[in-house]
Design a protein around this motif. Sequence first.
Motif, PDB file in Angstrom:
ATOM      1  N   ILE A 222     -20.288  -3.742  -6.908  1.00 54.11           N
ATOM      2  CA  ILE A 222     -18.613  -3.878  -6.205  1.00 54.11           C
ATOM      3  C   ILE A 222     -18.320  -5.445  -5.741  1.00 54.11           C
ATOM      4  O   ILE A 222     -19.388  -5.258  -4.778  1.00 54.11           O
ATOM      5  CB  ILE A 222     -19.052  -2.844  -5.782  1.00 54.11           C
ATOM      6  CG1 ILE A 222     -19.067  -1.405  -6.344  1.00 54.11           C
ATOM      7  CG2 ILE A 222     -17.374  -2.617  -5.276  1.00 54.11           C
ATOM      8  CD1 ILE A 222     -19.689   0.239  -5.849  1.00 54.11           C
ATOM      9  N   TYR A 225     -12.676  -3.375  -3.231  1.00 51.67           N
ATOM     10  CA  TYR A 225     -12.498  -1.872  -3.651  1.00 51.67           C
ATOM     11  C   TYR A 225     -10.732  -2.149  -3.028  1.00 51.67           C
ATOM     12  O   TYR A 225     -10.247  -2.528  -2.199  1.00 51.67           O
ATOM     13  CB  TYR A 225     -13.712  -1.349  -2.328  1.00 51.67           C
ATOM     14  CG  TYR A 225     -14.677  -1.933  -2.174  1.00 51.67           C
ATOM     15  CD1 TYR A 225     -15.539   0.073  -2.629  1.00 51.67           C
ATOM     16  CD2 TYR A 225     -15.484  -2.475  -1.687  1.00 51.67           C
ATOM     17  CE1 TYR A 225     -16.818  -0.090  -2.496  1.00 51.67           C
ATOM     18  CE2 TYR A 225     -16.736  -2.350  -1.639  1.00 51.67           C
ATOM     19  CZ  TYR A 225     -17.443  -0.296  -2.058  1.00 51.67           C
ATOM     20  OH  TYR A 225     -18.826  -1.399  -1.603  1.00 51.67           O
ATOM     21  N   VAL A 226     -10.141  -2.113  -4.253  1.00 53.76           N
ATOM     22  CA  VAL A 226      -8.610  -1.940  -4.644  1.00 53.76           C
ATOM     23  C   VAL A 226      -8.382  -0.598  -4.214  1.00 53.76           C
ATOM     24  O   VAL A 226      -8.729   0.170  -4.726  1.00 53.76           O
ATOM     25  CB  VAL A 226      -8.640  -2.219  -5.406  1.00 53.76           C
ATOM     26  CG1 VAL A 226      -7.169  -2.450  -5.848  1.00 53.76           C
ATOM     27  CG2 VAL A 226      -9.249  -3.696  -5.831  1.00 53.76           C
ATOM     28  N   TRP A 233      -8.788   4.950  -5.439  1.00 53.66           N
ATOM     29  CA  TRP A 233      -9.080   3.683  -5.402  1.00 53.66           C
ATOM     30  C   TRP A 233     -10.260   2.872  -6.693  1.00 53.66           C
ATOM     31  O   TRP A 233      -9.760   4.082  -7.209  1.00 53.66           O
ATOM     32  CB  TRP A 233     -10.777   4.067  -5.218  1.00 53.66           C
ATOM     33  CG  TRP A 233     -10.689   3.863  -3.501  1.00 53.66           C
ATOM     34  CD1 TRP A 233     -11.135   4.991  -3.121  1.00 53.66           C
ATOM     35  CD2 TRP A 233     -10.652   3.261  -2.138  1.00 53.66           C
ATOM     36  NE1 TRP A 233     -10.451   5.036  -1.139  1.00 53.66           N
ATOM     37  CE2 TRP A 233     -10.579   3.657  -0.583  1.00 53.66           C
ATOM     38  CE3 TRP A 233     -10.774   2.125  -2.246  1.00 53.66           C
ATOM     39  CZ2 TRP A 233     -10.457   2.913  -0.045  1.00 53.66           C
ATOM     40  CZ3 TRP A 233     -10.660   1.202  -0.804  1.00 53.66           C
ATOM     41  CH2 TRP A 233     -10.905   1.564  -0.530  1.00 53.66           C
ATOM     42  N   ASP A 234      -9.814   1.741  -6.412  1.00 53.12           N
ATOM     43  CA  ASP A 234     -10.457   0.926  -8.061  1.00 53.12           C
ATOM     44  C   ASP A 234     -11.391  -0.150  -7.503  1.00 53.12           C
ATOM     45  O   ASP A 234     -11.028  -0.025  -6.674  1.00 53.12           O
ATOM     46  CB  ASP A 234      -9.261  -0.117  -8.987  1.00 53.12           C
ATOM     47  CG  ASP A 234      -8.476   0.251  -9.464  1.00 53.12           C
ATOM     48  OD1 ASP A 234      -8.101   2.106  -9.912  1.00 53.12           O
ATOM     49  OD2 ASP A 234      -7.330  -0.209  -9.859  1.00 53.12           O
ATOM     50  N   LYS A 236     -13.765  -3.267  -8.712  1.00 49.05           N
ATOM     51  CA  LYS A 236     -14.065  -4.406  -9.697  1.00 49.05           C
ATOM     52  C   LYS A 236     -15.802  -4.616  -8.730  1.00 49.05           C
ATOM     53  O   LYS A 236     -16.449  -4.742  -8.200  1.00 49.05           O
ATOM     54  CB  LYS A 236     -13.157  -5.306  -8.517  1.00 49.05           C
ATOM     55  CG  LYS A 236     -11.570  -5.134  -8.800  1.00 49.05           C
ATOM     56  CD  LYS A 236     -11.537  -4.903  -9.761  1.00 49.05           C
ATOM     57  CE  LYS A 236      -9.371  -5.396  -9.674  1.00 49.05           C
ATOM     58  NZ  LYS A 236      -8.781  -5.214 -10.828  1.00 49.05           N
ATOM     59  N   THR A 242     -13.675  -2.682 -13.989  1.00 44.57           N
ATOM     60  CA  THR A 242     -12.864  -2.488 -13.408  1.00 44.57           C
ATOM     61  C   THR A 242     -12.557  -0.907 -13.311  1.00 44.57           C
ATOM     62  O   THR A 242     -12.452  -0.480 -15.294  1.00 44.57           O
ATOM     63  CB  THR A 242     -11.076  -2.094 -13.045  1.00 44.57           C
ATOM     64  OG1 THR A 242     -10.618  -3.738 -13.116  1.00 44.57           O
ATOM     65  CG2 THR A 242     -10.268  -1.430 -12.174  1.00 44.57           C
ATOM     66  N   LYS A 244     -11.581   2.806 -12.349  1.00 48.78           N
ATOM     67  CA  LYS A 244     -10.535   3.002 -12.268  1.00 48.78           C
ATOM     68  C   LYS A 244     -10.511   5.135 -11.406  1.00 48.78           C
ATOM     69  O   LYS A 244     -10.840   5.647 -12.774  1.00 48.78           O
ATOM     70  CB  LYS A 244      -9.152   3.375 -13.051  1.00 48.78           C
ATOM     71  CG  LYS A 244      -8.908   1.825 -13.516  1.00 48.78           C
ATOM     72  CD  LYS A 244      -7.256   2.801 -14.411  1.00 48.78           C
ATOM     73  CE  LYS A 244      -7.350   0.638 -15.143  1.00 48.78           C
ATOM     74  NZ  LYS A 244      -5.838   0.849 -15.438  1.00 48.78           N
ATOM     75  N   ALA A 273     -12.246  -2.253 -19.045  1.00 49.58           N
ATOM     76  CA  ALA A 273     -12.304  -1.131 -18.144  1.00 49.58           C
ATOM     77  C   ALA A 273     -12.589   0.522 -17.734  1.00 49.58           C
ATOM     78  O   ALA A 273     -12.569   1.292 -19.458  1.00 49.58           O
ATOM     79  CB  ALA A 273     -10.726  -1.202 -17.271  1.00 49.58           C
ATOM     80  N   ASP A 275     -11.054   4.256 -16.851  1.00 49.37           N
ATOM     81  CA  ASP A 275     -10.488   5.220 -16.765  1.00 49.37           C
ATOM     82  C   ASP A 275     -11.180   7.423 -16.448  1.00 49.37           C
ATOM     83  O   ASP A 275     -10.768   6.840 -17.515  1.00 49.37           O
ATOM     84  CB  ASP A 275      -9.106   4.949 -17.685  1.00 49.37           C
ATOM     85  CG  ASP A 275      -8.242   5.226 -16.368  1.00 49.37           C
ATOM     86  OD1 ASP A 275      -8.272   6.515 -16.106  1.00 49.37           O
ATOM     87  OD2 ASP A 275      -6.654   5.553 -17.062  1.00 49.37           O
TER      88      ASP A 275
END
Length: 313
Positions: A222, A225-226, A233-234, A236, A242, A244, A273, A275
């Motif tokens: 990682i 941390y978005v 949180w997402d 990266k 990514t 999700k 990504a 999801d």
Amino acid sequence: MSALKWGQGKGKGAAGPALFSLPLSFDHFVLPRVLRRPVRILARLGEGEFQAPRFSAAIMSAVLIASSGAYGAYLGGHADGIVQSITARTGFAVDQVKVVGNRQTSEIDILDRLELDGWTSLIGFDAEAARERIATLPWIEVAAVRKVYPHTLEVRVEERQAFALWQQGSDLSVIEKDGAVIAPFSGGKQVLLPLLIGAGAPAKAPEFLAKIEKYPDLATRIRGYVRVGDRRWDLKLDNGITVKLPEDGEDQALAELVGMDHDKGLLSRDIAAVDMRLSDRLVVQLTPEAATQREAALNEKPKMLKRKPETKI
């Protein structure tokens, strides 16, 4: 005894001792020992019998000038400077400083807060004021300044503990675990700290990062941390993927993610990504290159079917 006991041995009407023509005769009165000599000298001075020692006028003038200068320095607020100057030139000038406990704070910054000028005296140095100045440095949590005679200052500091980097727009700061900002990001080993992005991230990060620590293989991949809408949180990852995560059920989602990566190598595939926001399904988004290749493969499939020769019975 005649100099000490006035009125004894005198006849009626006899003149007693005098000071500046003032009579000092008292019947059967004896002065205290400490006052005898000063009064005797004053009496002789009043009678013109006393002769001042040589250079007494020069000495008294020097004393007068010195006392006037000292009083003037006191009124002008220069007394501390005079004390500093005198004591510094008599062997008490600060010529050694020991700094202990600093890791992020440079010694140059600490020395600057001490405000030494090369002739600072240890005797007149205000250690408490210096401690307060050092405590204003960004990384300093606790500071202590101690005088070690004859010419050494010892500075001990305890620094604040960095927890993560926090990005808000173009600003990047080092923060503590409680979210308090320590200082702007300056590089070095700070780059190894977790990167938090978005409003509200510092408040939720300690609890969430504790969950991530349960999966070391995932944690090492990682890069950011978005915090999205201060709701979820997402993640990266280092290969650009990514992940999700959902608002609720983070623990279960993380366990499933790690399981699928272990069994099927999910996070090593050519995807953009993953999801996991929907509880009943997992959506994988391909990278543009992978999507183009997949589309080309799907378009090629009907052509391959048409080219297939017919089987004769």
